[in-house]
Write a protein that holds these residues in place. Structure first.
Motif, PDB file in Angstrom:
ATOM      1  N   ARG A 291      -6.814   2.400 -12.648  1.00 14.14           N
ATOM      2  CA  ARG A 291      -7.568   3.391 -11.870  1.00 14.14           C
ATOM      3  C   ARG A 291      -8.419   2.703 -10.816  1.00 14.14           C
ATOM      4  NH1 ARG A 291     -10.728   7.639 -15.199  1.00 14.14           N
ATOM      5  NH2 ARG A 291     -10.805   8.632 -13.155  1.00 14.14           N
ATOM      6  N   LEU A 292      -9.032   1.562 -11.162  1.00 11.92           N
ATOM      7  CA  LEU A 292      -9.843   0.823 -10.184  1.00 11.92           C
ATOM      8  C   LEU A 292      -8.976   0.274  -9.057  1.00 11.92           C
ATOM      9  CD1 LEU A 292     -12.251  -1.063 -12.603  1.00 11.92           C
ATOM     10  CD2 LEU A 292     -12.837   0.809 -11.038  1.00 11.92           C
ATOM     11  N   ARG A 293      -7.821  -0.290  -9.402  1.00 10.01           N
ATOM     12  CA  ARG A 293      -6.916  -0.822  -8.372  1.00 10.01           C
ATOM     13  C   ARG A 293      -6.423   0.289  -7.440  1.00 10.01           C
ATOM     14  NH1 ARG A 293      -5.697  -6.074  -9.080  1.00 10.01           N
ATOM     15  NH2 ARG A 293      -5.916  -6.946 -11.166  1.00 10.01           N
ATOM     16  N   THR A 294      -6.112   1.440  -8.004  1.00 11.25           N
ATOM     17  CA  THR A 294      -5.666   2.567  -7.183  1.00 11.25           C
ATOM     18  C   THR A 294      -6.770   3.009  -6.242  1.00 11.25           C
ATOM     19  OG1 THR A 294      -4.113   3.305  -8.879  1.00 11.25           O
ATOM     20  CG2 THR A 294      -4.807   4.951  -7.254  1.00 11.25           C
ATOM     21  N   ALA A 295      -7.997   3.088  -6.727  1.00 14.70           N
ATOM     22  CA  ALA A 295      -9.121   3.472  -5.874  1.00 14.70           C
ATOM     23  C   ALA A 295      -9.327   2.455  -4.753  1.00 14.70           C
ATOM     24  CB  ALA A 295     -10.392   3.613  -6.707  1.00 14.70           C
ATOM     25  N   MET A 296      -9.226   1.173  -5.074  1.00 16.75           N
ATOM     26  CA  MET A 296      -9.384   0.137  -4.050  1.00 16.75           C
ATOM     27  C   MET A 296      -8.272   0.236  -3.009  1.00 16.75           C
ATOM     28  SD  MET A 296     -10.844  -3.064  -6.404  1.00 16.75           S
ATOM     29  CE  MET A 296      -9.368  -3.941  -6.190  1.00 16.75           C
TER      30      MET A 296
ATOM     31  N   GLU B 180     -15.168   7.694  -4.644  1.00 15.55           N
ATOM     32  CA  GLU B 180     -14.137   7.708  -5.685  1.00 15.55           C
ATOM     33  C   GLU B 180     -14.673   7.147  -7.001  1.00 15.55           C
ATOM     34  OE1 GLU B 180     -10.337   8.623  -7.190  1.00 15.55           O
ATOM     35  OE2 GLU B 180     -11.436   9.288  -5.425  1.00 15.55           O
ATOM     36  N   LEU B 181     -15.476   6.098  -6.932  1.00 19.90           N
ATOM     37  CA  LEU B 181     -16.087   5.553  -8.146  1.00 19.90           C
ATOM     38  C   LEU B 181     -17.073   6.547  -8.756  1.00 19.90           C
ATOM     39  CD1 LEU B 181     -16.670   1.840  -7.068  1.00 19.90           C
ATOM     40  CD2 LEU B 181     -14.905   2.724  -8.610  1.00 19.90           C
TER      41      LEU B 181
END
Length: 164
Positions: free
Chosen positions: A114-119, A132-133
């Motif tokens: 989820r973090l990689r997708t947001a980045m 997003e975070l």
């Protein structure tokens, strides 16, 4: 193995109260009789709070049974138990559903994917990373529910035990 948590019905129309109790009872497998009190944060609605104990996954099952009801605001938590992460589920009519995994220390756990997708989305200009975070951490739900939480300070709490 047993899990425990808290159900907060922050606001509901009085006509929904028996249906909420039936939905929760259907998950727990025992009759449920919540103590409903006026919700000072909104006119003509009531609130209830109950601590529960049952099998791991009960919070998600109760949340699923209540999601989508009009004019209902609720949160349900499940504490981490041996071998099982905890969870937090929130629902509001305007935002819909929010679910987060809660670690043993009480922190929201966000997966690497989820973090990689947001980045990646932020790098592509498809979102603002901070926004997003905040969404992943449930900030919009916290902001909407906060007035309803404070209105419940000092409200009666009851224990619900699932059938074994």
């Amino acid at each position: 193995m047993s899990a425990r948590g808290v159900l907060y019905v922050h606001s509901a129309q009085p006509a929904l109260c028996p249906h909420i109790e039936w939905a929760v009872a259907g998950v727990l497998g025992v009759p449920v009789d919540l103590t409903w009190t006026p919700q000072p944060a909104a006119p003509n609605v009531v609130r209830a709070q109950a601590e529960w104990e049952g099998r791991p996954g009960v919070a998600a099952a109760i949340a699923s049974s209540l999601m989508g009801w009009q004019r209902l605001r609720f949160e349900i938590t499940e504490d981490a138990s041996p071998g099982v992460d905890g969870s937090r589920h929130a629902y509001t009519p305007t935002l819909g559903a929010f679910t987060a995994v809660i670690g043993a220390a009480g922190d929201i756990m966000i997966s690497e994917d989820r973090l990689r997708t947001a980045m990646m989305m932020a790098a592509q200009g498809r979102c603002v990373l901070e926004d997003e975070l905040d969404r992943m951490l449930g900030k919009p739900w916290d902001e909407e529910l906060e007035p309803f939480r404070y209105a419940g300070d000092g409200a009666p709490v009851r224990w619900l035990h699932a059938a074994v």
